[in-house]
Design an enzyme around this catalytic site. Structure first.
Site, PDB file in Angstrom:
ATOM      1  N   GLU A 265      40.790 -16.420  55.782  1.00  0.00           N
ATOM      2  CA  GLU A 265      42.768 -15.724  56.227  1.00  0.00           C
ATOM      3  C   GLU A 265      43.233 -15.840  57.595  1.00  0.00           C
ATOM      4  O   GLU A 265      43.491 -15.293  58.178  1.00  0.00           O
ATOM      5  CB  GLU A 265      42.488 -13.978  56.129  1.00  0.00           C
ATOM      6  CG  GLU A 265      42.218 -13.341  54.841  1.00  0.00           C
ATOM      7  CD  GLU A 265      42.722 -12.376  54.262  1.00  0.00           C
ATOM      8  OE1 GLU A 265      43.624 -11.806  54.210  1.00  0.00           O
ATOM      9  OE2 GLU A 265      41.602 -11.486  54.550  1.00  0.00           O
ATOM     10  N   GLY A 282      42.433 -11.725  58.727  1.00  0.00           N
ATOM     11  CA  GLY A 282      43.317 -12.190  59.255  1.00  0.00           C
ATOM     12  C   GLY A 282      43.269 -12.474  60.850  1.00  0.00           C
ATOM     13  O   GLY A 282      43.590 -11.585  61.817  1.00  0.00           O
ATOM     14  N   SER A 285      40.406 -16.336  65.078  1.00  0.00           N
ATOM     15  CA  SER A 285      40.133 -17.791  65.313  1.00  0.00           C
ATOM     16  C   SER A 285      38.769 -18.379  65.603  1.00  0.00           C
ATOM     17  O   SER A 285      38.288 -17.126  66.196  1.00  0.00           O
ATOM     18  CB  SER A 285      40.666 -18.045  66.185  1.00  0.00           C
ATOM     19  OG  SER A 285      42.345 -17.726  65.548  1.00  0.00           O
ATOM     20  N   SER A 376      35.225   1.895  73.845  1.00  0.00           N
ATOM     21  CA  SER A 376      36.854   1.902  73.280  1.00  0.00           C
ATOM     22  C   SER A 376      37.247   2.806  74.570  1.00  0.00           C
ATOM     23  O   SER A 376      38.636   2.511  75.166  1.00  0.00           O
ATOM     24  CB  SER A 376      37.343   2.897  72.603  1.00  0.00           C
ATOM     25  OG  SER A 376      36.389   4.361  72.201  1.00  0.00           O
TER      26      SER A 376
END
Length: 397
Positions: A265, A282, A285, A376
Site C-alpha cells: 500500500e 499505506g 516509502s 511521543s
C-alpha cells in the site's frame, strides 16, 4: 541458399552443432523476437518492443537456429558486440520453419515456445518491418530499445534477479511518449496534429506520459497476484506470486519488487526489495538508490511491517516493525535501552553491537526483530526488541 527441411531431431542436433561450430560464434545469454511500435513521425525510431517470449540463459538450440536463419536470409550476424539487433523478414521465417520441422506438430501449449513464435509469424501474410530479433551476448549497457525491453521483461518475468541486470543508460535510450492503452505516441506527433485531431474527434485519451510502460501492458501476473490500479506498477518491476498492490499511494518501480506474498500500500522505489510476508503500509516509502540512501540498495526482510507514511532508507531484517509516520535512515540517531539492547543481541547473535544507548541507523541495518518507534514526549527515535508477529491474511494472498 536456404535451410533444407530438417527431417528428424537427430538432424536438428547436427544442424545446431554446425552453426555453433562456425568461427566467431558466441552463445547469447538472452534473445527473443519482438513486435515493435515505431514513431508516427519517425518510422526509424522504435518506441516499444513487445516480446511474446524471451529466452534468458536457456534454449541455446533455438538461438542457433535463429542465427542460421538470419544468415541464410542474407543478414550478417555480428558477434563482436554486446548485442545484435536485426529486422526479420519472410525469408528468415521460412528458414526457421524448415529447421524446426521436427517440432512443428508438438509445438503447442507449454512445449517449444520458440517454435510457436515462428509458426505464428508464418501465418502472417507479410511481416513487414515491425518484427525485430535481439541477441544479448553479455550483460553490458543496453544500446537499443529492444535490448532495454528484453531486460525489463527478464526482470518482470522473474527470469533474472533484481539488481542483477545492467540497465545503465536505459533512460537515455527510451523515448518519452504518450501512452494510449498499449500504444505509444510521439509527443511531437500529437503537437503537430493537435488541431485536426481535436476538431475531428480523433484526439486520443492519454493514460500517461512516460519512458516506461506499465507492467500489465506486457506481463500476465500469477493467479494469486492482484494489482488494483495498472498505473501502480512499472514495467521492469518484479512481483512474486501472492503480491497484492492496492490503489492509492502504492507504487512499484522498475528493478524493484517482492520476493513472496506481500501487501503493498506504499512505495517501493527502484532497487528496493521486500521479503515474503511483509506489509508496506499505506503511503509508506522505501527509498531507492537515487532517493536518499547514498547508493545503498534497500532490502526489507520477511514478515516485516512498515507503518503508514513511514520512510525507510535502511535495510531491515526479518520480523521488524517501523511505526507509522517515522523516518529511519542510515544517519538517524536511535536510542536503545540497555535491557532492550541485550534482547536485540540475543535475536542477532552474529551482530557486533557496542554497549551504548545511542546508535546510528546504519549500525542496525539488516538486523532482525527490531521495533522502531518514536517517543511521543521527547521526539526521539527509539528501538526495542519486537514482540509482535507480522502475519498477512492468507485469504488475501
Amino acid at each position: 541458399m536456404a535451410i533444407e527441411t530438417v527431417a528428424s531431431t537427430d538432424a536438428f542436433k547436427v544442424l545446431v552443432a554446425e552453426v555453433t561450430a562456425q568461427e566467431g560464434y558466441r552463445e547469447p545469454m538472452a534473445f527473443g523476437i519482438a513486435r515493435v511500435d515505431r514513431g508516427q513521425k519517425n518510422a526509424e525510431k522504435v518506441l516499444q518492443a513487445n516480446f511474446p517470449l524471451i529466452n534468458w540463459k536457456e534454449n541455446f538450440g533455438s538461438a542457433a537456429v535463429f542465427i542460421k536463419a538470419l544468415q541464410e536470409a542474407k543478414c550478417d550476424v555480428d558477434f563482436s558486440g554486446s548485442e545484435f539487433v536485426a529486422t526479420i523478414n519472410d525469408n528468415f521465417v521460412a528458414n526457421a520453419m524448415a529447421a524446426f520441422a521436427p517440432y512443428l506438430a508438438e509445438a503447442t501449449g507449454d512445449s517449444h515456445k520458440n517454435v510457436q513464435v515462428i509458426k505464428t509469424l508464418a501465418k502472417m501474410e507479410d511481416i513487414g518491418k515491425n518484427f525485430r530479433i535481439v541477441f544479448l551476448f553479455e550483460d553490458a549497457n543496453p544500446e537499443s530499445v529492444e535490448a532495454v525491453y528484453l531486460k525489463l521483461y527478464a526482470l518482470s518475468l522473474r527470469k533474472a534477479e533484481l539488481r542483477k541486470v545492467n540497465l545503465n543508460g536505459a533512460f537515455g535510450i527510451l523515448s518519452n511518449v504518450a501512452w494510449v492503452g498499449n500504444t505509444p505516441y510521439e509527443l511531437d506527433y500529437l503537437r503537430e496534429n493537435e488541431i485536426e485531431m481535436k476538431l475531428n474527434g480523433t484526439y486520443p485519451t492519454v493514460d500517461s506520459v512516460d519512458k516506461f510502460p506499465r507492467f500489465l501492458q506486457h506481463v500476465i501476473p500469477d493467479d494469486n497476484t492482484r494489482i488494483l490500479e495498472a498505473s501502480k506498477v512499472r514495467m521492469g518491476a518484479q512481483l512474486a506470486a501472492g503480491t497484492t498492490v492496492m490503489p492509492g499511494a502504492s507504487y512499484i518501480n522498475f528493478n524493484a519488487g517482492t520476493l513472496g506474498p506481500v501487501m503493498v500500500e506504499g512505495r517501493i522505489s527502484s532497487s528496493a526489495i521486500v521479503g515474503a510476508g511483509s506489509d508496506v503500509g499505506g503511503g509508506a516509502s522505501i527509498l531507492g538508490v537515487l532517493s536518499g540512501t547514498d547508493g545503498n540498495p534497500i532490502s526489507i526482510g520477511e514478515n516485516t511491517l512498515l507503518g503508514a507514511n513511514s520512510v525507510t532508507g535502511l535495510p531491515l531484517g526479518d520480523g521488524c516493525i517501523v511505526d507509522a509516520g517515522i523516518t529511519i535512515l542510515a544517519g538517524t540517531k536511535i536510542k536503545i535501552a540497555p535491557e532492550e539492547l541485550e534482547k536485540i543481541k540475543a535475536a542477532n547473535p552474529d551482530a557486533k553491537l557496542d554497549n551504548k544507548t545511542t546508535f546510528k541507523g546504519e549500525e542496525l541495518q539488516g538486523l532482525n526483530g527490531i521495533h522502531y518507534r518514536q517517543n511521543s514526549l521527547t521526539g526521539e527515535i527509539i528501538a526495542r526488541r519486537s514482540t509482535r508477529e507480522v502475519k498477512l491474511n492468507e485469504d488475501l494472498h
